[in-house]
Write a protein that holds these residues in place. Structure first.
Motif, PDB file in Angstrom:
ATOM      1  N   ALA A  72     -11.190  -4.355  -8.137  1.00 33.64           N
ATOM      2  CA  ALA A  72     -12.290  -4.162  -7.196  1.00 33.64           C
ATOM      3  C   ALA A  72     -11.767  -4.131  -5.758  1.00 33.64           C
ATOM      4  CB  ALA A  72     -13.318  -5.283  -7.352  1.00 33.64           C
ATOM      5  N   PHE A  73     -10.836  -5.025  -5.442  1.00 33.53           N
ATOM      6  CA  PHE A  73     -10.254  -5.022  -4.095  1.00 33.53           C
ATOM      7  C   PHE A  73      -9.427  -3.757  -3.856  1.00 33.53           C
ATOM      8  CE2 PHE A  73     -11.242  -9.584  -3.648  1.00 33.53           C
ATOM      9  CZ  PHE A  73     -11.638  -9.604  -2.325  1.00 33.53           C
ATOM     10  N   ALA A  74      -8.699  -3.296  -4.871  1.00 40.87           N
ATOM     11  CA  ALA A  74      -7.905  -2.073  -4.731  1.00 40.87           C
ATOM     12  C   ALA A  74      -8.821  -0.888  -4.416  1.00 40.87           C
ATOM     13  CB  ALA A  74      -7.109  -1.813  -6.009  1.00 40.87           C
ATOM     14  N   ALA A  75      -9.975  -0.819  -5.083  1.00 43.44           N
ATOM     15  CA  ALA A  75     -10.926   0.259  -4.817  1.00 43.44           C
ATOM     16  C   ALA A  75     -11.489   0.158  -3.409  1.00 43.44           C
ATOM     17  CB  ALA A  75     -12.057   0.215  -5.847  1.00 43.44           C
ATOM     18  N   LEU A  76     -11.727  -1.075  -2.930  1.00 42.58           N
ATOM     19  CA  LEU A  76     -12.252  -1.261  -1.578  1.00 42.58           C
ATOM     20  C   LEU A  76     -11.259  -0.769  -0.530  1.00 42.58           C
ATOM     21  CD1 LEU A  76     -14.491  -2.456   0.275  1.00 42.58           C
ATOM     22  CD2 LEU A  76     -13.137  -4.561   0.334  1.00 42.58           C
ATOM     23  N   LEU A  77      -9.990  -1.028  -0.755  1.00 41.67           N
ATOM     24  CA  LEU A  77      -8.969  -0.572   0.199  1.00 41.67           C
ATOM     25  C   LEU A  77      -9.030   0.940   0.354  1.00 41.67           C
ATOM     26  CD1 LEU A  77      -5.936  -2.799  -0.896  1.00 41.67           C
ATOM     27  CD2 LEU A  77      -7.555  -3.210   0.969  1.00 41.67           C
ATOM     28  N   GLY A  78      -9.180   1.648  -0.767  1.00 44.51           N
ATOM     29  CA  GLY A  78      -9.301   3.100  -0.707  1.00 44.51           C
ATOM     30  C   GLY A  78     -10.576   3.535  -0.012  1.00 44.51           C
ATOM     31  N   GLU A  79     -11.655   2.810  -0.274  1.00 44.65           N
ATOM     32  CA  GLU A  79     -12.950   3.148   0.328  1.00 44.65           C
ATOM     33  C   GLU A  79     -12.917   2.968   1.849  1.00 44.65           C
ATOM     34  OE1 GLU A  79     -17.623   1.660  -0.079  1.00 44.65           O
ATOM     35  OE2 GLU A  79     -16.142   1.053  -1.580  1.00 44.65           O
ATOM     36  N   LEU A  80     -12.256   1.904   2.300  1.00 46.19           N
ATOM     37  CA  LEU A  80     -12.193   1.622   3.741  1.00 46.19           C
ATOM     38  C   LEU A  80     -11.025   2.328   4.430  1.00 46.19           C
ATOM     39  CD1 LEU A  80     -12.962  -2.224   3.814  1.00 46.19           C
ATOM     40  CD2 LEU A  80     -14.558  -0.318   4.068  1.00 46.19           C
ATOM     41  N   GLY A  81     -10.080   2.837   3.629  1.00 47.27           N
ATOM     42  CA  GLY A  81      -8.908   3.501   4.206  1.00 47.27           C
ATOM     43  C   GLY A  81      -7.972   2.546   4.917  1.00 47.27           C
ATOM     44  N   VAL A  82      -7.792   1.340   4.344  1.00 39.56           N
ATOM     45  CA  VAL A  82      -6.898   0.347   4.946  1.00 39.56           C
ATOM     46  C   VAL A  82      -5.940  -0.184   3.890  1.00 39.56           C
ATOM     47  CG1 VAL A  82      -8.608  -0.373   6.665  1.00 39.56           C
ATOM     48  CG2 VAL A  82      -8.512  -1.572   4.465  1.00 39.56           C
ATOM     49  N   THR A  83      -4.886  -0.831   4.333  1.00 37.74           N
ATOM     50  CA  THR A  83      -3.968  -1.497   3.417  1.00 37.74           C
ATOM     51  C   THR A  83      -4.472  -2.923   3.151  1.00 37.74           C
ATOM     52  OG1 THR A  83      -2.591  -2.424   5.182  1.00 37.74           O
ATOM     53  CG2 THR A  83      -2.031  -0.202   4.395  1.00 37.74           C
ATOM     54  N   LYS A  84      -3.894  -3.564   2.152  1.00 37.25           N
ATOM     55  CA  LYS A  84      -4.278  -4.946   1.870  1.00 37.25           C
ATOM     56  C   LYS A  84      -3.952  -5.830   3.065  1.00 37.25           C
ATOM     57  CE  LYS A  84      -1.954  -7.842  -0.803  1.00 37.25           C
ATOM     58  NZ  LYS A  84      -1.370  -8.539  -1.977  1.00 37.25           N
ATOM     59  N   GLU A  85      -2.795  -5.596   3.681  1.00 41.60           N
ATOM     60  CA  GLU A  85      -2.382  -6.402   4.835  1.00 41.60           C
ATOM     61  C   GLU A  85      -3.368  -6.242   5.993  1.00 41.60           C
ATOM     62  OE1 GLU A  85       0.589  -6.154   1.984  1.00 41.60           O
ATOM     63  OE2 GLU A  85      -0.353  -4.457   3.039  1.00 41.60           O
ATOM     64  N   GLN A  86      -3.830  -5.022   6.217  1.00 44.22           N
ATOM     65  CA  GLN A  86      -4.799  -4.782   7.295  1.00 44.22           C
ATOM     66  C   GLN A  86      -6.126  -5.487   7.010  1.00 44.22           C
ATOM     67  OE1 GLN A  86      -4.588  -0.478   7.130  1.00 44.22           O
ATOM     68  NE2 GLN A  86      -3.555  -0.357   9.121  1.00 44.22           N
ATOM     69  N   LEU A  87      -6.565  -5.447   5.769  1.00 44.12           N
ATOM     70  CA  LEU A  87      -7.810  -6.118   5.402  1.00 44.12           C
ATOM     71  C   LEU A  87      -7.687  -7.628   5.587  1.00 44.12           C
ATOM     72  CD1 LEU A  87     -10.687  -6.056   4.195  1.00 44.12           C
ATOM     73  CD2 LEU A  87      -9.630  -6.256   1.932  1.00 44.12           C
ATOM     74  N   LEU A  88      -6.574  -8.195   5.110  1.00 43.70           N
ATOM     75  CA  LEU A  88      -6.387  -9.646   5.208  1.00 43.70           C
ATOM     76  C   LEU A  88      -6.228 -10.103   6.657  1.00 43.70           C
ATOM     77  CD1 LEU A  88      -4.020 -10.354   2.159  1.00 43.70           C
ATOM     78  CD2 LEU A  88      -6.511 -10.534   2.282  1.00 43.70           C
ATOM     79  N   ALA A  89      -5.777  -9.196   7.515  1.00 46.05           N
ATOM     80  CA  ALA A  89      -5.580  -9.545   8.925  1.00 46.05           C
ATOM     81  C   ALA A  89      -6.879  -9.470   9.732  1.00 46.05           C
ATOM     82  CB  ALA A  89      -4.534  -8.624   9.560  1.00 46.05           C
TER      83      ALA A  89
END
Length: 309
Positions: A72-89
C-alpha cells in the motif's frame, strides 16, 4: 502433613504470580510493537518512527489502527510521485496521513458502523461499507481501500490491515463539484449567487447536487434560458440554499420519510428508495451518494428541487 505443605506452597506461588502479572507471556504487545513485529508493516513502522508517533501508539489508548501494508505504501509513493525517503522526511504530511488511520477507541470488525461517518484522530471522516463480501473504506478523497485482515489484537487496541493508504480530504464542496464535469452548471450557479465562500466555509454541509441535465430540465420547466436563471440572484439563492442541509449526512444516516430542514428554511423528504419530494410535490432521484469533501458531503440528484413558491 507434607501434602498440606505442598498445597499451601502451590497456592502461594499462584498468588505471587498473579500479583506480579504472571500472565504477561500472553501479552501481544502494544500497537507499535505488534506493527514492528509484522514484516508486512515494516514501512508503516518506519513511518510511525519518522512522525514520532511510536510513543503515542504505545500509550494506554485504546486505539484502532487501519494499517497500510508495504504494498500500500509502495502504491502511494507512485501516486504522489515521491520516494520513500522524501515521504518519511515530510513530517507534517506524514503525521496528518498516519493520524487519519487512527481512531481514539477500540473498534473490532463486529463493531464497525457500516456506511456511517467515522472520525479519526486527525479529524475529517471516512466510511466503511460491505461491498461484495469485502470491507471497503472510502477516504476523504473518495479513494477506495480494502480491509484485508481484521482484529489483530494489541494490548492497547486493535489493528486492521488495509491495501491502500488513506488520504484525508483536500477539496471543499465547491472544489469537489468543480472537479466533476456533470456538475459544471451547479458551480456556475453557486458562483452567480455569491455562495462560493459560504460553501467553502467550515460547515459541514450536505449538498444535494443537481446534474447539468437536471438544470437543463429546470430551464424548460421555468421557460427561461440559463443566462436568465443565473442573472436572477434572489431566485437562484433561494433554490440553491434549498439544496443544502446543515451538518454532514451520509446515505446511511439520511432520516427517511422525515422532513429535512434546509439552509433556505424549507424542508423536503427522502424515501427509503432515495427519492426526494420537494415542497411543490415534485420528485428527484438521488443517483450518487457520499461524495466526500473537506467540509461536508455531496449527493448527486437528477432533478432540481424547488421550495414552496
Amino acid at each position: 502433613m507434607l501434602n498440606g505443605f505442598k498445597k499451601a506452597l502451590v497456592l502461594s506461588l499462584v498468588a505471587l504470580l498473579a500479583a506480579c502479572g504472571g500472565g504477561d507471556d500472553n501479552d501481544p504487545g502494544t500497537i507499535t510493537e505488534v506493527a514492528k513485529s509484522d514484516t508486512r508493516l515494516s514501512i508503516l513502522g518506519e513511518a510511525v518512527t519518522a512522525a514520532e508517533l511510536a510513543d503515542t501508539l504505545s500509550g494506554p489508548g485504546p486505539y484502532t489502527v487501519f494499517a497500510p501494508t508495504n504494498d500500500a505504501f509502495a502504491a502511494l509513493l507512485g501516486e504522489l510521485g515521491v520516494t520513500k525517503e522524501q515521504l518519511l522526511a515530510n513530517k507534517p504530511l506524514l503525521t496528518a496521513v498516519l493520524k487519519y488511520h487512527v481512531l481514539g477507541a477500540k473498534v473490532t470488525q463486529a463493531q464497525v458502523p457500516l456506511g456511517k461517518a467515522i472520525t479519526p484522530l486527525e479529524g475529517g471522516v471516512f466510511k466503511i461499507d460491505l461491498v461484495d463480501s469485502a470491507l471497503r473504506i472510502t477516504d476523504g478523497r473518495n479513494r477506495s481501500s480494502r480491509i484485508v485482515q481484521t482484529d489483530i489484537i494489541a494490548s492497547n487496541g486493535v489493528i486492521h490491515l488495509i491495501d491502500k493508504v488513506l488520504l484525508p480530504a483536500d477539496k471543499t464542496l465547491v472544489q469537489t463539484a468543480l472537479g466533476t464535469p456533470s456538475l459544471s452548471i451547479l458551480v456556475e450557479a453557486v458562483t452567480a449567487a455569491g455562495l462560493v465562500d459560504t460553501l467553502n466555509g467550515a460547515g459541514p454541509f450536505t449538498v444535494f447536487a443537481p446534474t447539468n441535465e437536471a438544470f437543463a430540465a429546470l430551464l424548460g420547466e421555468l421557460g427561461v434560458t440559463k443566462d436568465q436563471l443565473l442573472a436572477n440572484k434572489p431566485l437562484l439563492t433561494q433554490v440553491l440554499t434549498y439544496h443544502v442541509a446543515p451538518g454532514r449526512v451520509l446515505k446511511a444516516e439520511v432520516p427517511v420519510n422525515t422532513p429535512i430542514k434546509t439552509v433556505q428554511g424549507g424542508t423536503f423528504t427522502v424515501t427509503p428508495a432515495l427519492t426526494i419530494t420537494d415542497q411543490r410535490g415534485r420528485s428527484s432521484r438521488i443517483v450518487a451518494t457520499d461524495v466526500f469533501a473537506s467540509n461536508g458531503v455531496l449527493h448527486v440528484i437528477d432533478k432540481v428541487i424547488l421550495p414552496a413558491p
